[in-house]
Design a protein around this motif. Structure first.
Motif, PDB file in Angstrom:
ATOM      1  N   GLU A 179      -0.937  -3.161   3.938  1.00 16.77           N
ATOM      2  CA  GLU A 179      -0.142  -4.209   2.389  1.00 16.77           C
ATOM      3  C   GLU A 179      -1.489  -3.320   1.368  1.00 16.77           C
ATOM      4  O   GLU A 179      -1.706  -4.362   0.377  1.00 16.77           O
ATOM      5  N   ALA A 198      -2.552  -2.381  -1.429  1.00 12.97           N
ATOM      6  CA  ALA A 198      -2.792  -2.314  -2.926  1.00 12.97           C
ATOM      7  C   ALA A 198      -3.063  -0.772  -3.370  1.00 12.97           C
ATOM      8  O   ALA A 198      -3.920  -0.150  -3.222  1.00 12.97           O
ATOM      9  N   VAL A 221      -2.986  -6.946 -14.985  1.00  9.04           N
ATOM     10  CA  VAL A 221      -3.939  -8.152 -14.454  1.00  9.04           C
ATOM     11  C   VAL A 221      -4.024  -8.278 -12.365  1.00  9.04           C
ATOM     12  O   VAL A 221      -4.977  -8.291 -12.617  1.00  9.04           O
ATOM     13  N   ASN A 222      -2.901  -8.045 -12.265  1.00  6.13           N
ATOM     14  CA  ASN A 222      -2.837  -8.102 -10.594  1.00  6.13           C
ATOM     15  C   ASN A 222      -2.295  -7.362  -9.633  1.00  6.13           C
ATOM     16  O   ASN A 222      -1.086  -7.198 -10.643  1.00  6.13           O
ATOM     17  N   ASN A 223      -2.828  -6.305  -9.517  1.00  3.50           N
ATOM     18  CA  ASN A 223      -2.166  -5.265  -8.456  1.00  3.50           C
ATOM     19  C   ASN A 223      -2.376  -6.078  -6.799  1.00  3.50           C
ATOM     20  O   ASN A 223      -1.827  -3.789  -6.689  1.00  3.50           O
ATOM     21  N   GLY A 224      -2.641  -6.612  -6.558  1.00  3.69           N
ATOM     22  CA  GLY A 224      -2.863  -6.638  -5.955  1.00  3.69           C
ATOM     23  C   GLY A 224      -1.081  -6.774  -4.805  1.00  3.69           C
ATOM     24  O   GLY A 224      -0.257  -7.062  -5.306  1.00  3.69           O
ATOM     25  N   VAL A 225      -0.653  -5.911  -3.329  1.00  7.04           N
ATOM     26  CA  VAL A 225       0.371  -5.835  -2.934  1.00  7.04           C
ATOM     27  C   VAL A 225       1.484  -7.353  -2.838  1.00  7.04           C
ATOM     28  O   VAL A 225       2.625  -7.707  -3.213  1.00  7.04           O
ATOM     29  N   ASN A 226       1.180  -8.822  -2.741  1.00  9.69           N
ATOM     30  CA  ASN A 226       1.193  -9.428  -2.145  1.00  9.69           C
ATOM     31  C   ASN A 226       0.801 -10.494  -2.925  1.00  9.69           C
ATOM     32  O   ASN A 226       0.981 -11.992  -3.225  1.00  9.69           O
ATOM     33  N   GLY A 227       0.408 -10.168  -4.238  1.00  2.00           N
ATOM     34  CA  GLY A 227       0.289 -11.592  -5.437  1.00  2.00           C
ATOM     35  C   GLY A 227      -0.845 -12.009  -5.716  1.00  2.00           C
ATOM     36  O   GLY A 227      -0.538 -13.249  -6.001  1.00  2.00           O
ATOM     37  N   GLN A 228      -1.444 -11.734  -4.815  1.00  2.00           N
ATOM     38  CA  GLN A 228      -2.802 -12.810  -4.907  1.00  2.00           C
ATOM     39  C   GLN A 228      -3.169 -12.639  -6.138  1.00  2.00           C
ATOM     40  O   GLN A 228      -3.429 -11.416  -6.261  1.00  2.00           O
TER      41      GLN A 228
END
Lengths: 335, 335, 335, 335
Positions: free
Chosen positions: D3, D5, D15-22
């Motif tokens: 996962e 990113a 703002v948030n580019n984590g794959v899991n939307g964390q």
């Protein structure tokens, strides 16, 4: 990148199958497994693991017994080290013996919490003791410790020990008898946390103190007491207790597995001021076996806090109240 | 400093006993235990642990079976991941099926190493197979895998499999029969390492090749084959084999638990050049059950290396020889 | 416990002041500093650090340039590795060249995102290019990269490049010109994430496709494409694009610093089917300098996905739509 | 797996580019960088990093100044924390003030080692001091500290301080003057280590003691003094000194950044036994500014060791001698 050693299973004639030919010690793999505790968001404390002995869960919390290399068997609850085989004696000797020794003749004791069993174990070493009531709310956790903590097996079987599964406040209030010593072996008083109410001025005033016999002593664990950590809860517990009791004695000791100094506070309406020599004498007379950590001089050193901590305690103004708790949110920072 | 939560055992009524009141997920403690692999001195790959299932030691090496969160059960030897439950099928399908499928009618196979049992398991899926000889030097490690790797239980019981505890070279030379396929499932050819001699030109020329039947194929695992790692051993194994065999086919695949691309090399004096369609057809005819990773197109992609790796292989000049080994020391860097 | 070496500052005549007399290599301390990425909650990837070169923050995100031992300079945004010096060429060659080479004569290109500058750098190597528009929303981040990423200095100065600070959708819709190639170099389409709308069917249908000239090609990064990770977003991006375009080509490559295979998807209403030889020829004719990763055969291998991934893509049914996005919350799991 | 990113550089509107939307906190990436110290092979202590401020190397050792989150600026030599901004005052107040206060009128002091400058800084706070000689062997390290440790700038400029680059033994023996106090601020006495000879009985007897004036006091840092660590060197330094001096006083204090208790030993042929009150009085009279850690009661507590440590010291029989050193090899275990 990519120097991964891989040999689909067992290598042929291989002592060392690292790609780089680096020699690994024969038990190198053991140090590959680690327990990692986030002491703070920016501070970690990591122990190499031998094994993960048992894991379990109660309605309240997850619990695990790990076999760590540096500190032996370690009880971990919800990701926080509770107690480690090699140094739990420091915590439990400090929690139990000063209060019992300062009492002229302690016969019955009430433990709030204490489900691990070590507090009861230390109490039961006192020849004067007739009865120990341990009141812990988490039955599964108590059973977990009963089953797996060999060091406390004997204590759990002692006929003088009664284990009750209940909320400590309710139990204390419901029972008619009074106690020579009441021991608080609970989680820290975080606002909004489960044990907050068991650290408030009103709890001490209206529940604990009335349940102490004449000359009775209350003692509680009081959280970290290091030079940087003592203002978290130690100074406030101290300050709260001195609103309620005439004599209040804070003391502390280093617990290696916790990477910090730990604190306790004794409180009574009778003076608490034995000399090191008198403490040593009473230990010999009353306690079965020999303490590993505590003697008279050690207590004298432990109860002489460093300048920084002493000043903070003297100047602390915060008092734990149920009202305060109501208005404080977030991370439990209380001031 | 010092926000260590500590509550001498079980907290009373506590779901959360963190000093800061930070909420931990109920299975937070599990993520406190980690397996950590030093892929290189400056690169680490860490898996959260569920448990440490079994540990053991043979005369050659330490061995452990871990239950990891990201990759399931993982076999670790001397601190290096050998094989992980969730993706060992990639390694073993790639090691076994291309060679067997390119052979017109493979009946008997000799495995050098392979004690984990997975290579045998994949071989035994081929209906043409009469006999598999697995020759691994480490008896305790073989027994460990036999006992604990449930996925290979059936293979270890297959009557067509014979497990021999011996040095692969000695065994190959001592036996009179020849093989349709010989599989090298050994640790990498690190200079001074235990398996170096089983990757040399002379071993291939005078031991392996004479033991192949007419049309026989040799295949070996060939270490990491990533864009940064393929020169460690992959390119040299390829170059050594092309000194000895007429047809040599290198191929590779990504193995997630190894954080790298892995490589294999097939070699024969008969052409190795089936189309993807022909491979798919033979899979259907000959292999019991369905492959999870490999089919004709996958092999076609796997055996088309990227520009960088292809160029390195074309230009590689190093040949593994026993002589070379004698003069190369240290970290096994061979060129 | 406590074998902490401590010598109040500089030791006298000391090369080695470890308490245990363990010898440390002279640059041992460097390996004491680590960058740690939580790839998943239960999987970490850690690089030894040489230094923390620059840190900054924009209105959108925190950004840092680290000097790592295994992968050189690394751009990290909000705790996630974006791009590493030693292997970013793989990502950027794969993102840019297949689309430009399949186009008969690409002259103007629109980049959605791409503020790092590497995508522009690869585009500007194409002799046919007249104009590159890079449209990124985060001005501070673009300036950070402009200042610190030496490898892209030349590209940022190229007169054919125009950098626009804006939302890509708004910019695309506002401009009247059409493009030969549109490149999506954006964060993954996490539901609720900032870029989700730039991966939806309606965006492709009503914004991207109308802005492509006749024979134009759209290409986008498409998230991780490993055997375990390709269903996160890769298969859905592929499936969404094949709702809108006649020809859709997914491909992938291993990026070592990302510890995974990465994916891209090309889409067009004109066929995308050049042979490896034709691609090699066009590279020679059109691209200044030599590719480090990509050539015809590499692309042919990259665009032949493994059985597992191919099957998932064939069977994927999820389509990214704005509607879907509206109703999906939480961790952005889209199916 | 996988996962990761990745968004080739700066995301568009992200703002948030984590794959899991964390969601990551805006300065989440900072906690991605860690300093990790291997306290023992099976015990680690890790600080989140803000930055790596300076790195350098002398002919003797590597040196770095890190900016850590939990303990501020930290001086690290060859991978071992030497001193941290937030708590070095504990170490240096304990090293310097007890000896100077117990001396009736300390005028000149010789520091063996001490190149960090903090020991000199504390000494120079004493109004009685005319002259401080700091003798450290590592010129580059001294210069590094001079340049970067702002807190000691003033001390390094004090005209009463003379810095000499030399071996402490040679310097002490070559000089004709005697000293009121000699301070040992050196690495621990590991057999075969660089400082071993500066902890032996013969060094104390024939070099240190003759260089003390009548009534002079020697004080030395004495390594870790925790309940598990005090036998490493603390008890032996104590025992060696009591072979040579009439009065020997061991004491200890917790240093949070070192995750342990630390020890020091004072020695003299004149009695060392002031009361807490007398110490407090002398502090007021002689020391400029206020101590942050040490006062009379603190010293009284510090010099009352716990039962375990006291018993070990009483029973210690090992004496450091040059002869012993000659015959002991390996990991410096001295008994």
């Amino acid at each position: 990148m990519g120097e991964v050693a891989f040999s689909s299973g067992i290598s042929n004639g291989s002592v060392n199958n690292g790609v780089n030919g680096q020699s690994h010690s024969l038990n190198g793999y053991r140090k590959s497994c680690w327990y990692e505790e986030e002491i703070e968001e920016d501070l970690r404390w990591c122990f190499a693991l031998n094994s993960i002995l048992h894991t379990g869960a109660s309605q309240y919390q997850d619990i695990a017994l790990l076999d760590t290399k540096p500190f032996g068997k370690a009880l971990v609850i919800v990701g926080k080290l509770q107690s480690a085989e090699t140094d739990e004696f420091i915590y439990h000797e400090c929690l139990v013996h000063p209060a019992l020794l300062h009492h002229p003749n302690p016969k019955n004791v009430f433990i709030m919490g204490g489900g691990e069993g070590s507090t009861a174990r230390e109490l039961l070493r006192h020849k004067t003791i007739d009865k120990v009531l341990m009141c812990d709310i988490d039955e599964e956790a108590v059973n977990f410790c009963k089953s797996y903590l060999v060091v406390n097996k004997e204590a759990f079987c002692d006929l003088r020990l009664e284990v009750i599964i209940n909320d400590a406040r309710g139990e204390l209030e419901a029972r008619e008898e009074n106690y020579d010593v009441i021991v608080g072996d609970l989680a820290d008083p975080i606002d909004g946390g489960p044990c907050y109410k068991l650290y408030t001025k009103s709890f001490y005033e209206f529940t604990v103190k009335p349940k102490l016999k004449q000359g009775g002593i209350f003692v509680t664990q009081a959280g970290p007491a290091g030079i940087f950590s003592h203002k978290e809860v130690f100074s406030c517990i101290y300050n709260t207790l001195r609103q309620v009791f005439k004599y209040v004695v804070p003391y502390s000791a280093h617990i290696p597995s916790h990477a910090d100094i730990w604190g306790w506070v004794m409180a009574s309406d009778s003076p608490i001021d034995l000399s090191a020599e008198e403490l040593d004498l009473r230990m010999k007379q009353r306690i079965l076996g020999e303490n590993r950590y505590l003697d008279g001089k050690t207590f004298s050193s432990s109860s002489t806090l460093s300048k920084t901590v002493r000043n903070s305690l003297d100047n602390e103004t915060h008092v734990y109240t149920e009202e305060a708790a109501r208005f404080i949110h977030g991370h439990g920072k209380h001031a």
